[in-house]
Design a protein around this motif. Structure first.
Motif, PDB file in Angstrom:
ATOM      1  N   LEU A 207      11.506   1.094  -7.167  1.00 24.23           N
ATOM      2  CA  LEU A 207      10.121   1.452  -7.487  1.00 24.23           C
ATOM      3  C   LEU A 207       9.984   2.818  -8.146  1.00 24.23           C
ATOM      4  N   ARG A 208      11.011   3.609  -8.125  1.00 18.89           N
ATOM      5  CA  ARG A 208      10.923   4.979  -8.646  1.00 18.89           C
ATOM      6  C   ARG A 208      10.552   4.965 -10.126  1.00 18.89           C
ATOM      7  N   GLY A 209       9.452   5.656 -10.457  1.00 22.90           N
ATOM      8  CA  GLY A 209       9.011   5.767 -11.840  1.00 22.90           C
ATOM      9  C   GLY A 209       8.241   4.578 -12.368  1.00 22.90           C
ATOM     10  N   ARG A 210       8.020   3.571 -11.532  1.00 22.59           N
ATOM     11  CA  ARG A 210       7.317   2.378 -11.999  1.00 22.59           C
ATOM     12  C   ARG A 210       5.819   2.482 -11.721  1.00 22.59           C
ATOM     13  N   ASN A 211       5.023   1.886 -12.604  1.00 24.96           N
ATOM     14  CA  ASN A 211       3.579   1.892 -12.368  1.00 24.96           C
ATOM     15  C   ASN A 211       3.227   0.851 -11.315  1.00 24.96           C
ATOM     16  N   LEU A 212       1.972   0.810 -10.914  1.00 22.59           N
ATOM     17  CA  LEU A 212       1.578  -0.049  -9.800  1.00 22.59           C
ATOM     18  C   LEU A 212       1.780  -1.524 -10.097  1.00 22.59           C
ATOM     19  N   ALA A 213       1.489  -1.945 -11.311  1.00 21.18           N
ATOM     20  CA  ALA A 213       1.685  -3.354 -11.669  1.00 21.18           C
ATOM     21  C   ALA A 213       3.164  -3.719 -11.659  1.00 21.18           C
ATOM     22  N   GLU A 214       3.993  -2.818 -12.187  1.00 19.29           N
ATOM     23  CA  GLU A 214       5.437  -3.063 -12.187  1.00 19.29           C
ATOM     24  C   GLU A 214       5.986  -3.107 -10.760  1.00 19.29           C
ATOM     25  N   ARG A 215       5.458  -2.257  -9.917  1.00 18.47           N
ATOM     26  CA  ARG A 215       5.880  -2.262  -8.505  1.00 18.47           C
ATOM     27  C   ARG A 215       5.533  -3.599  -7.856  1.00 18.47           C
ATOM     28  N   ALA A 216       4.324  -4.056  -8.094  1.00 15.76           N
ATOM     29  CA  ALA A 216       3.902  -5.324  -7.511  1.00 15.76           C
ATOM     30  C   ALA A 216       4.825  -6.451  -7.958  1.00 15.76           C
ATOM     31  N   ARG A 217       5.159  -6.475  -9.245  1.00 13.78           N
ATOM     32  CA  ARG A 217       6.039  -7.525  -9.763  1.00 13.78           C
ATOM     33  C   ARG A 217       7.418  -7.446  -9.097  1.00 13.78           C
ATOM     34  N   ALA A 218       7.953  -6.244  -8.932  1.00 13.78           N
ATOM     35  CA  ALA A 218       9.281  -6.079  -8.330  1.00 13.78           C
ATOM     36  C   ALA A 218       9.281  -6.478  -6.859  1.00 13.78           C
ATOM     37  N   LEU A 219       8.218  -6.148  -6.148  1.00 15.16           N
ATOM     38  CA  LEU A 219       8.140  -6.467  -4.723  1.00 15.16           C
ATOM     39  C   LEU A 219       7.925  -7.963  -4.492  1.00 15.16           C
ATOM     40  N   ILE A 220       7.148  -8.594  -5.349  1.00 14.24           N
ATOM     41  CA  ILE A 220       6.943 -10.044  -5.229  1.00 14.24           C
ATOM     42  C   ILE A 220       8.282 -10.776  -5.408  1.00 14.24           C
ATOM     43  N   ALA A 221       9.136 -10.246  -6.282  1.00 12.25           N
ATOM     44  CA  ALA A 221      10.425 -10.887  -6.553  1.00 12.25           C
ATOM     45  C   ALA A 221      11.360 -10.872  -5.349  1.00 12.25           C
ATOM     46  N   ILE A 222      11.141  -9.947  -4.407  1.00 14.86           N
ATOM     47  CA  ILE A 222      12.015  -9.899  -3.221  1.00 14.86           C
ATOM     48  C   ILE A 222      11.279 -10.353  -1.961  1.00 14.86           C
ATOM     49  N   ALA A 223      10.030 -10.807  -2.121  1.00 14.03           N
ATOM     50  CA  ALA A 223       9.298 -11.375  -0.990  1.00 14.03           C
ATOM     51  C   ALA A 223       9.811 -12.781  -0.695  1.00 14.03           C
ATOM     52  N   HIS A 224       9.443 -13.308   0.458  1.00 11.25           N
ATOM     53  CA  HIS A 224       9.850 -14.678   0.787  1.00 11.25           C
ATOM     54  C   HIS A 224       9.203 -15.644  -0.209  1.00 11.25           C
TER      55      HIS A 224
ATOM     56  N   ALA B  15      -3.276  -0.247   9.972  1.00 12.71           N
ATOM     57  CA  ALA B  15      -1.866   0.139   9.867  1.00 12.71           C
ATOM     58  C   ALA B  15      -1.754   1.556   9.313  1.00 12.71           C
ATOM     59  N   GLY B  16      -0.829   2.322   9.871  1.00 13.61           N
ATOM     60  CA  GLY B  16      -0.628   3.696   9.416  1.00 13.61           C
ATOM     61  C   GLY B  16       0.433   3.770   8.336  1.00 13.61           C
ATOM     62  N   VAL B  17       0.224   4.644   7.363  1.00 15.91           N
ATOM     63  CA  VAL B  17       1.204   4.857   6.303  1.00 15.91           C
ATOM     64  C   VAL B  17       2.145   5.975   6.741  1.00 15.91           C
ATOM     65  N   VAL B  18       3.399   5.643   6.971  1.00 12.15           N
ATOM     66  CA  VAL B  18       4.405   6.632   7.350  1.00 12.15           C
ATOM     67  C   VAL B  18       5.055   7.232   6.110  1.00 12.15           C
ATOM     68  N   THR B  19       5.433   6.380   5.165  1.00 11.17           N
ATOM     69  CA  THR B  19       5.989   6.856   3.896  1.00 11.17           C
ATOM     70  C   THR B  19       5.050   6.418   2.787  1.00 11.17           C
ATOM     71  N   THR B  20       4.588   7.369   2.008  1.00  9.94           N
ATOM     72  CA  THR B  20       3.588   7.060   0.987  1.00  9.94           C
ATOM     73  C   THR B  20       4.218   6.361  -0.208  1.00  9.94           C
ATOM     74  N   ARG B  21       3.368   5.747  -1.008  1.00 10.80           N
ATOM     75  CA  ARG B  21       3.842   5.067  -2.214  1.00 10.80           C
ATOM     76  C   ARG B  21       4.456   6.055  -3.199  1.00 10.80           C
ATOM     77  N   HIS B  22       4.136   7.327  -3.067  1.00  8.10           N
ATOM     78  CA  HIS B  22       4.633   8.331  -3.992  1.00  8.10           C
ATOM     79  C   HIS B  22       6.084   8.711  -3.707  1.00  8.10           C
ATOM     80  N   MET B  23       6.576   8.344  -2.531  1.00  2.00           N
ATOM     81  CA  MET B  23       7.902   8.786  -2.113  1.00  2.00           C
ATOM     82  C   MET B  23       8.936   7.666  -2.096  1.00  2.00           C
ATOM     83  N   VAL B  24       8.496   6.432  -2.145  1.00  3.11           N
ATOM     84  CA  VAL B  24       9.412   5.298  -2.004  1.00  3.11           C
ATOM     85  C   VAL B  24      10.281   5.133  -3.249  1.00  3.11           C
TER      86      VAL B  24
END
Length: 430
Positions: free
Chosen positions: A390-407, A369-378
């Motif tokens: 996700l702005r300003g969050r570290n990788l662990a915090e991002r993972a927690r936030a994304l899991i919360a909106i996953a199915h 899979a190709g990365v169109v928008t990098t993790r640094h810009m989201v």
């Protein structure tokens, strides 16, 4: 401007030359068919095409034509997607806003351009109608300009005009443009649209894409005031906001009072709305998609979609694994420009699951899979389950936030993957 038949016009195209074919919903189908009919006479004709919606497979995409036409796609469109997937053509990776520069500096030389234009106005100017995007720069660079003069093409203002004296060969047609049905948002898409609309302030400038989620966002914005439009693609979804005055462009800094787009796709109603409308202009995509021009507008809201997103925020939007299905388009340009805009916000909007029941939020992107928008810009990822900021969050915090909106059905699996990857720094966020 010399009028002739399509068969006569395409005789100006030689072997080993390069041809740009206009896109959006205005592929010059009559000229393209005539060109395909010359396959037995030609060799090594390089064809450039950008974002486009064709009525069916391109007639030059046939196995017997593989030596006559070399397809180089700048955005994998529906009419050539199978051809490229079968290995007969290739795509050229590039930000859409940078492609005009590739034409202008000779990196991608253009010998001939095939256009689909309106009938001339009183001053003798024809309009490219719904497709300024790459057509402006390609025409500027081409030695030979061949055009359909199409009674069905609206006359749009801006960069998308050419004087009839600059057209070397013209073919008169009355060829209806492809119409793209307005996507009716599903319940899931409506919920996503409502989440995004709640974060959009009055006076914002919109960049919005195509499909059910963008239409859901636009529907949810009908109570807003003084919105502006500076976008790459214009669709039927904006018409209610324009007609009601919700979009009045009064607070934009770049071309205030005017809606700006680079291409349009939709119904005949949209095309009729565009015809000779001076408060709507079609611009060269190098102009519309320049992040440093985009940022000049206040409160830019860039709303885009994705194929999948990983737990760090990496966005794949152009491929399914190794198979390229579209292109970068303007996502990067507007995500960057929107992030730089004063009060700007950027969104990646996706349903949590695909139609096949696979999660769009993944621990790791699919191999290839190709990365169109990098993790640094989201900034914001939005599903029907909420918004992950996700702005300003570290990788662990991002993972927690994304899991919360996953199915919900995949959250446990994603939790395990995140815990293995980030350890205590993730587990402590419970």
């Amino acid at each position: 401007m010399q009028l002739m038949t399509a068969a006569e016009a395409v005789k100006l195209i030689r072997s080993d030359s390069s041809v740009y074919i206009q896109g959006s919903t205005s592929i010059p189908e009559v000229l393209v068919a005539a060109l395909a009919d010359r396959a037995s006479e030609l060799r090594g004709v390089k064809l450039y095409s950008g974002f486009a919606v064709g009525r069916g497979p391109a007639p030059y995409c046939r196995p017997e034509n593989r030596e006559a036409f070399l397809v180089n796609s700048l955005f994998v469109a529906n009419n050539i997607r199978r051809w490229l997937a079968d290995g007969y053509g290739q795509s050229i990776p590039a930000f859409l806003g940078e492609i005009p520069g590739l034409f202008r500096d000779g990196t991608l030389p253009v010998d001939t351009v095939l256009l689909n234009c309106s009938r001339p106005n009183a001053e003798g100017y024809c309009s490219y109608g719904v497709s300024a995007d790459l057509a402006v720069s390609a025409t500027e660079c081409a030695r030979v300009v061949i055009a359909q003069i199409n009674a069905a093409m609206p006359f749009s203002y801006g960069d998308a005009v050419i004087h009839s004296s600059k057209i070397d060969a013209a073919v008169e047609v009355d060829d209806p443009l492809v119409e793209v049905p307005t996507a009716t948002p599903t319940a899931t898409e409506t919920r996503i649209g409502q989440y995004i609309a709640e974060l959009i302030p009055d006076g914002a400038t919109l960049q919005i894409g195509v499909g059910g989620i963008p239409n859901a966002v636009l529907t949810a914005l009908r109570g807003h005031k003084h919105l502006g439009l500076h976008t790459e693609a214009m669709t039927d979804g904006v018409l209610p906001l324009l007609e009601s005055g919700v979009i009045d462009n009064s607070l934009k800094k770049v071309m205030p009072g005017v809606s700006v787009a680079s291409l349009a796709l939709g119904s005949r109603r949209l095309y009729d709305y565009m015809d000779y409308r001076k408060d709507l202009v079609m611009k060269d995509v190098a102009w519309t998609n320049d992040p440093f021009r985009i940022r000049q507008n206040p409160r830019v809201m860039a709303i885009n979609s994705a194929v999948e997103v990983d737990l760090t925020g990496q966005v794949c939007a152009d491929s399914v694994g190794v198979r390229i299905i579209s292109g970068v388009g303007g996502q990067h340009d507007f995500m960057y420009g929107g992030a730089l805009s004063e009060g700007g916000k950027t969104f990646i909007a996706i349903p949590s699951m695909t139609e096949k029941g696979e999660s769009k939020i993944k621990a790791l992107l699919t191999p290839g899979a190709g990365v169109v928008t990098t993790r640094h810009m989201v900034q914001h990822i939005v599903t029907e389950y909420g918004v992950a900021s996700l702005r300003g969050r570290n990788l662990a915090e991002r993972a927690r936030a994304l899991i919360a909106i996953a199915h919900p059905s995949v959250r446990e699996e994603l939790e395990r993957a995140a815990a293995e990857r980030y350890g205590h720094s993730f587990l402590r966020l419970r």
